[in-house]
Scaffold this motif. Structure first.
Motif, PDB file in Angstrom:
ATOM      1  N   LEU A 183      -0.327  11.739  -6.097  1.00 33.31           N
ATOM      2  CA  LEU A 183      -1.024  10.458  -5.899  1.00 33.31           C
ATOM      3  C   LEU A 183      -0.223   9.259  -5.826  1.00 33.31           C
ATOM      4  O   LEU A 183       0.958   9.095  -6.457  1.00 33.31           O
ATOM      5  CB  LEU A 183      -2.321  10.254  -7.023  1.00 33.31           C
ATOM      6  CG  LEU A 183      -3.280  11.185  -7.108  1.00 33.31           C
ATOM      7  CD1 LEU A 183      -4.306  10.757  -8.005  1.00 33.31           C
ATOM      8  CD2 LEU A 183      -4.023  11.364  -5.839  1.00 33.31           C
ATOM      9  N   SER A 184      -0.359   8.391  -4.930  1.00 36.78           N
ATOM     10  CA  SER A 184       0.300   7.056  -4.435  1.00 36.78           C
ATOM     11  C   SER A 184      -0.342   6.122  -5.717  1.00 36.78           C
ATOM     12  O   SER A 184      -1.267   6.312  -6.463  1.00 36.78           O
ATOM     13  CB  SER A 184      -0.003   6.786  -3.379  1.00 36.78           C
ATOM     14  OG  SER A 184      -1.331   6.196  -3.313  1.00 36.78           O
ATOM     15  N   ASP A 186      -1.408   3.075  -5.051  1.00 36.82           N
ATOM     16  CA  ASP A 186      -2.838   2.666  -4.704  1.00 36.82           C
ATOM     17  C   ASP A 186      -3.799   3.599  -4.882  1.00 36.82           C
ATOM     18  O   ASP A 186      -4.928   3.242  -5.190  1.00 36.82           O
ATOM     19  CB  ASP A 186      -2.738   2.407  -3.270  1.00 36.82           C
ATOM     20  CG  ASP A 186      -2.074   1.203  -2.905  1.00 36.82           C
ATOM     21  OD1 ASP A 186      -1.602   0.247  -3.761  1.00 36.82           O
ATOM     22  OD2 ASP A 186      -1.635   0.797  -1.751  1.00 36.82           O
ATOM     23  N   GLN A 187      -3.725   4.896  -4.588  1.00 36.34           N
ATOM     24  CA  GLN A 187      -4.792   5.809  -5.138  1.00 36.34           C
ATOM     25  C   GLN A 187      -5.072   6.069  -6.556  1.00 36.34           C
ATOM     26  O   GLN A 187      -6.226   6.258  -6.806  1.00 36.34           O
ATOM     27  CB  GLN A 187      -4.238   7.362  -4.701  1.00 36.34           C
ATOM     28  CG  GLN A 187      -4.219   7.326  -2.879  1.00 36.34           C
ATOM     29  CD  GLN A 187      -3.758   8.853  -2.665  1.00 36.34           C
ATOM     30  OE1 GLN A 187      -2.659   9.189  -3.154  1.00 36.34           O
ATOM     31  NE2 GLN A 187      -4.286   9.504  -1.693  1.00 36.34           N
ATOM     32  N   GLN A 190      -7.309   3.058  -7.323  1.00 36.56           N
ATOM     33  CA  GLN A 190      -8.648   3.263  -6.784  1.00 36.56           C
ATOM     34  C   GLN A 190      -9.248   4.016  -7.641  1.00 36.56           C
ATOM     35  O   GLN A 190     -10.440   3.756  -7.937  1.00 36.56           O
ATOM     36  CB  GLN A 190      -8.584   3.789  -5.468  1.00 36.56           C
ATOM     37  CG  GLN A 190      -7.964   2.804  -4.252  1.00 36.56           C
ATOM     38  CD  GLN A 190      -8.049   3.478  -3.071  1.00 36.56           C
ATOM     39  OE1 GLN A 190      -8.087   4.877  -2.717  1.00 36.56           O
ATOM     40  NE2 GLN A 190      -7.516   3.155  -1.840  1.00 36.56           N
TER      41      GLN A 190
END
Length: 299
Positions: A183-184, A186-187, A190
């Motif tokens: 996962l990044s 940002d992910q 989120q």
């Protein structure tokens, strides 16, 4: 029996449980010295302490070990059993080695036996202690009602009263390393927001919430689920029967998953996990996947 009658000449100071104040108090101004702090005895402003009790409190306070700077501590004294209710009256010093007074709100506390096992747990309104002056030790009685106890017998010497840091830190995202790696940033943020916005769990509740579903080209079904643990201890899943229902409450998948290694969900945390149903376990013809629900069938 009055409050002061609980403190006796035979009482002794036991184990100390200290934490860094940043674990509880945010944006606190700390001192930069490494000098140990000898805490001074402090009484609640509403107390009218009899002279004989002052001698007892002074004797107990003199037994306290110095603290490191910027710590909060609970120093155990003794436990009295209320013969009428079965509650445990836990006598302790609440200590503050910060260079400023503090006042706290609701806080979970544990009783731990000599091996560190939780034997009682309760949330207290710490405002009742009043403002705790800088570098001070305030005697207090924390009452654990019978329904908060996990054992019947008083603990052996070496028990502690401690801060429940699991409850203090709030519900968190528990990401497995395999998820962290794919996962990044940002992910992950989120996901953290999704977890934060979900309804609050009960203290013993385990809940499964679906957040992503995909019917694969080979007709297998991939479902990502938020495994939510409201407990103050880890939940370990070795096997999991699982059913998936679409927006019309039609069962579109049913399977049984053996989890090796065991899937562990940390205390007061949510762990995302993906389950793949092979096509023979899937009946997704005409399924409405605009919304869907995972269920663990009950025997």
């Amino acid at each position: 029996m009055g409050l002061f009658d609980l403190f006796k000449k035979t009482d002794k100071v036991g184990k100390d449980s200290a934490i860094d104040s940043k674990e509880i108090i945010k944006d606190v101004k700390e001192t930069n010295t490494n000098k140990q702090v000898v805490t001074k005895l402090s009484y609640h402003p509403d107390w009218q302490v009899p002279q004989e009790q002052k001698y007892i409190f002074n004797f107990l306070a003199n037994e306290l070990e110095p603290l490191k700077p910027n710590q909060l501590s609970l120093a155990a004294i003794n436990i009295d059993v209320n013969q009428r209710t079965g509650a445990w009256d836990v006598k302790a010093f609440f200590r503050n080695s910060l260079p400023k007074a503090i006042e706290l709100g609701e806080m979970g506390l544990y009783l731990l036996d000599k091996d560190g096992k939780v034997i009682a747990s309760k949330t207290f309104n710490m405002k009742e202690l009043g403002s705790i002056p800088a570098e001070s030790a305030r005697p207090w009685v924390f009452t654990f009602e019978k329904n908060t106890l996990q054992v019947d017998e008083l603990p052996e010497e070496g028990w502690k009263i401690a801060f429940n840091l699991v409850s203090l830190r709030g519900h968190q995202l528990d990401l497995d390393d395999s998820w962290k790696n794919k996962l990044s940033e940002d992910q992950i943020k989120q996901l953290e927001k999704i977890v934060k916005d979900l309804p609050k769990l009960g203290k013993t509740e385990v809940n499964f919430t679906g957040f992503q579903i995909k019917l694969m080209d080979d007709q297998s079904l991939a479902v990502s689920i938020l495994l939510r643990n409201g407990n103050e201890k880890s939940v370990n899943l070795e096997q999991l029967p699982l059913e998936i229902y679409d927006a019309n409450q039609k069962q579109i998948a049913k399977g049984y998953f053996k989890l090796d290694p065991v899937l562990s969900i940390q205390p007061n945390s949510t762990k995302p996990w993906t389950f793949i149903f092979p096509k023979e376990m899937v009946n997704a013809e005409d399924a409405d996947l605009s919304s869907w629900t995972p269920r663990v069938p009950q025997k």
